[in-house]
Design an enzyme around this catalytic site. Structure first.
Site, PDB file in Angstrom:
ATOM      1  CB  CYS A   8      -0.988   0.047   1.155  1.00 46.11           C
ATOM      2  SG  CYS A   8      -1.176  -1.434   2.112  1.00 46.11           S
ATOM      3  NE  ARG A  10       1.795  -9.344   4.993  1.00 45.65           N
ATOM      4  CZ  ARG A  10       0.503  -9.270   4.701  1.00 45.65           C
ATOM      5  NH1 ARG A  10      -0.342 -10.097   5.293  1.00 45.65           N
ATOM      6  NH2 ARG A  10       0.056  -8.388   3.848  1.00 45.65           N
ATOM      7  CD  GLN A  25      -0.683  -8.873   0.019  1.00 43.95           C
ATOM      8  OE1 GLN A  25      -0.108  -7.799  -0.085  1.00 43.95           O
ATOM      9  NE2 GLN A  25      -1.607  -9.102   0.946  1.00 43.95           N
ATOM     10  CG  ASP A  74      -2.084  -5.336  -2.803  1.00 43.39           C
ATOM     11  OD1 ASP A  74      -3.280  -5.197  -2.526  1.00 43.39           O
ATOM     12  OD2 ASP A  74      -1.157  -4.965  -2.062  1.00 43.39           O
ATOM     13  CG  HIS A 105      -3.890  -0.123  -2.827  1.00 43.46           C
ATOM     14  ND1 HIS A 105      -2.770  -0.846  -3.161  1.00 43.46           N
ATOM     15  CD2 HIS A 105      -4.166  -0.419  -1.526  1.00 43.46           C
ATOM     16  CE1 HIS A 105      -2.370  -1.532  -2.094  1.00 43.46           C
ATOM     17  NE2 HIS A 105      -3.196  -1.305  -1.098  1.00 43.46           N
ATOM     18  CE  LYS A 140     -11.749  -8.339   7.748  1.00 39.34           C
ATOM     19  NZ  LYS A 140     -10.552  -9.153   7.926  1.00 39.34           N
ATOM     20  CG  HIS A 168      -5.758  -3.446   0.553  1.00 34.26           C
ATOM     21  ND1 HIS A 168      -4.409  -3.270   0.587  1.00 34.26           N
ATOM     22  CD2 HIS A 168      -5.968  -4.769   0.556  1.00 34.26           C
ATOM     23  CE1 HIS A 168      -3.826  -4.459   0.605  1.00 34.26           C
ATOM     24  NE2 HIS A 168      -4.749  -5.388   0.583  1.00 34.26           N
TER      25      HIS A 168
END
Length: 614
Positions: A312, A341, A359, A361, A363, A443, A489
């Site tokens: 992000c 992570r 990911q 991912d 945004h 979410k 996200h």
RNA sequence: GCCGGCGUAGCUCAAUGGUAGAGCAACCGCCUUGUAAGUGGUAGGUUAUGGGUUCGAUUCCCAUCGUCGGCUCCA
């Protein structure tokens, strides 16, 4: 995988649940099967007590697929112990013990359980009030009851069977023993938990055990080895995945489809680095709230850099890199971003829980008046994406405003309304997890059911009211003034690793043609057919198919067996007849075979199946 | 991270306080084959790593790493 079959419903022993349950859970809780399992758990405790008179008892509820009981025992249990306890349980069941319920007051309860510290703690908790599904205390004190059966008395609200003869001694099975913290708290004592299951009939038990076996056969770790898809390695490190050519080909096909779809749906692709300066992570708040999941910093020229746990902040800086007009929105920035992570050493699991993963991912940045349409769009897109991979049964979970949060309340309500309206409009079945949102926004999580009916969480669509503030994001509105954009996200497949793991188990390794690393294998019957087989293979390759020729000196039967084990969709057998006719005889991995067909016809057939994702 | 189990050939697994074996795979032959294993031979191991006990450890003990079943936590 086996783990998911043991997802527990979160209810403890019934008296402690003051909260609401979903209809399905309530129906289960009211069922005879639930009573049988809960009673089997008491019978197991009785057997354990006989074997270990000093055992301390914690809790022993029925769960989705069976039951368990937690004990503090003088020594570790072995599998032999389990067999012995199971055998003893059958004996106890057959002695037809009554389950007697008695309501008692706290003082009597404390007297009865004076040697049982865990029970005493439960009693004290009950004096002050019950507990809801999530273990949160409720205010009303709860009446206490005990159940006695044979030589065992437990603090419990039931319900139970009236007599153990209602339990079928042939339909119980103890499965495994594992460690579990008292009350799930890692600071408290580690107990031994015995998992078992019980059904109404032996046939039901056998079906369940068959399902466990089937799940083992589909285990992505096993198939990953057998089909040479991926590995991990001591020397590389735990939780770090090596994608072998076969696995990488599947991933490549998934990514190609993903990229095509994203381009067709108004996304812009971005690429961002793997490390960023500590100040970036200070601004984003990760060093405050996420540091325990981040790896130690790397020092470069006196500056500290961190390996990214999320994408992000980078995407946000791309948004920030120039003045944005309301006309530019919505902006959708997508990246297959690889993050790292820290995961505690005991939690890694194949591809499903790793330390480095990619990911899918993106945004979204949009205006308030676009929010509803944007949520509609992203949910619709998620569903399409999952359906393309054969996941038809999708369940949504809506998580709303928690106590601890950032952002204006109005924004929370607007976002939650947008999410819920969309779920209703799209007729996606959903459950609401009230107060379950992240501190930065509400979410929707999507879970899919695989071929064995197991649920997996893949997609997540999250509002974020935190980062736009922290990075002071704005766009210039129609009024010429700066406005704060809404930020969403989302990850649709979740991560390439987890998605691949789920995909392997869903298909049991027999990937549909469009994903299969090798789509067709040529099987020449004798050496004199090899040349023609290579010719046909070249034709197929020219047509865009992924083909191999098995020109080894094996017999045809062995070649077929090999291809079957590799779960290759098409086997093309070539002998004298085919060579003569310029044709191929098609055998599908299902075992079906078709008579010889012209090569061109096979190409058409394959292309159709590829296009339709069969 | 915690509790418990496991770590032997590429894979699946045997065996033992006296330095390891099978099947499959691999490699070299023979067979030339019609829908799930034709056949002979060869090679392959510091028994995860490091320490300790012992005349001797792969076996017993400790630590580390990895892994499996859970707990806790998560894409």
């Amino acid at each position: 995988m086996v783990r998911s079959l043991f997802i527990s419903i979160r209810g403890r022993c019934a008296p402690y649940t003051g909260g609401k349950m979903s209809d399905i859970k309530q129906a289960y809780h009211d069922s005879q099967l639930y009573r049988i399992r809960h009673s089997a758990s008491h019978i197991m405790a009785e057997a354990v007590l006989e074997k270990f008179p000093d055992a301390k008892f914690a809790i022993g509820p029925a769960i989705d697929d069976g039951f368990y009981y937690d004990f503090d025992l003088p020594r570790s249990l072995t599998t032999e112990d389990l067999a012995e306890i199971e055998k003893r349980m059958r004996g106890l069941i057959q002695s037809h013990e009554d389950f007697k319920r008695t309501e008692i007051g706290p003082e009597d309860a404390k007297a009865i359980f004076r040697d049982q510290p865990f029970k005493l703690e439960l009693i004290e908790g009950l004096e002050h009030g019950g507990m809801d599904d999530d273990g949160n205390p409720t205010d009303e004190p709860v009446p206490m009851s005990i159940y006695s059966s044979g030589g065992f008395t437990d603090l419990c609200a039931g319900p139970h069977v009236a007599n153990s003869k209602e339990i079928n001694p042939q339909a119980i099975k103890l499965l495994n023993v594992a460690g579990a913290y008292w009350r799930g708290d890692e600071k408290r004592p580690m107990l031994q938990r015995i998992y078992g299951t019980a059904f109404e009939s032996k046939a039901d038990l056998d079906e369940y055990l068959w399902k466990l076996e089937e799940a083992k056969k589909r285990d992505h770790r096993k198939l990953g080895k057998e089909l040479d898809l991926f590995s991990s390695n001591d020397e590389v490190g735990a939780g770090l995945i090596l994608w072998h050519p076969n696995g990488a080909m599947i991933r490549h096909q998934v990514e190609r489809y993903w990229e095509d779809q994203h381009l067709a749906h108004g996304y812009d692709f971005v690429f961002t680095p793997h490390i960023g300066k500590s100040s970036l992570w200070e601004t984003s708040g990760h060093l405050k709230t996420y540091k325990e999941n981040m790896y130690a910093p790397i020092e470069i020229d006196g500056q500290e850099y961190y390996l990214k746990p999320m994408n992000c902040p980078f995407h946000i800086h791309i948004f920030k890199s120039g003045l944005k007009s309301y006309r530019d929105l919505p902006i959708r920035l997508a990246e297959k971003g690889t993050v790292y992570r820290y995961e505690r050493s005991g939690v890694m699991h194949g591809l499903l829980r790793v330390r480095g993963f990619t990911q899918d991912d993106a945004h979204h940045f949009c205006r308030e008046d676009q929010m509803s349409a944007e949520v509609d769009f992203v949910l619709d897109f998620s569903l399409k994406m999952l359906q393309a991979f054969g996941f038809k049964d999708i369940q949504a979970y809506l998580s709303t405003m928690p106590e601890k949060r950032v952002g204006e309340e109005q924004r929370w309500h607007d976002a939650e309304a947008a999410l819920e309206d969309t779920l209703k409009r799209m007729q996606v079945p959903y459950e609401v997890d009230a107060g379950g949102g992240a501190f930065y926004g509400p979410k929707i999580d999507l879970k899919v059911k695989d071929a064995l009916g197991r649920e997996w969480q893949l997609s997540t669509i999250q509002f974020d009211f935190n980062l736009p503030e922290r990075f002071d994001l704005s766009y210039i509105g129609e009024d010429g003034q700066p406005h704060r954009p809404y930020m969403v996200h989302r990850a649709l497949l979740g991560s390439m690793e987890r998605f691949f793991g789920v995909l392997i188990e869903h298909y049991g390794g027999a990937f549909p043609v469009w994903l299969a690393p090798v789509q067709a294998v040529m099987i020449p019957i004798a050496e004199r057919h090899n040349e023609f087989a290579h010719q046909v293979a070249q034709e197929l390759k020219d047509a865009g198919l992924r083909v191999q020729v098995n020109d080894s000196s094996d017999r045809m039967n062995a070649k077929i067996r090999d291809a079957q084990n590799q779960k290759i969709p098409y086997m093309l057998v070539i002998g004298d007849r085919e060579m003569e006719a310029g044709a191929v005889a098609l055998r599908h991995r299902s075992g079906e075979s078709l008579p010889a067909m012209p090569v061109a016809e096979f190409i058409e057939l394959a292309k159709t199946e590829i296009a339709e994702h069969i």
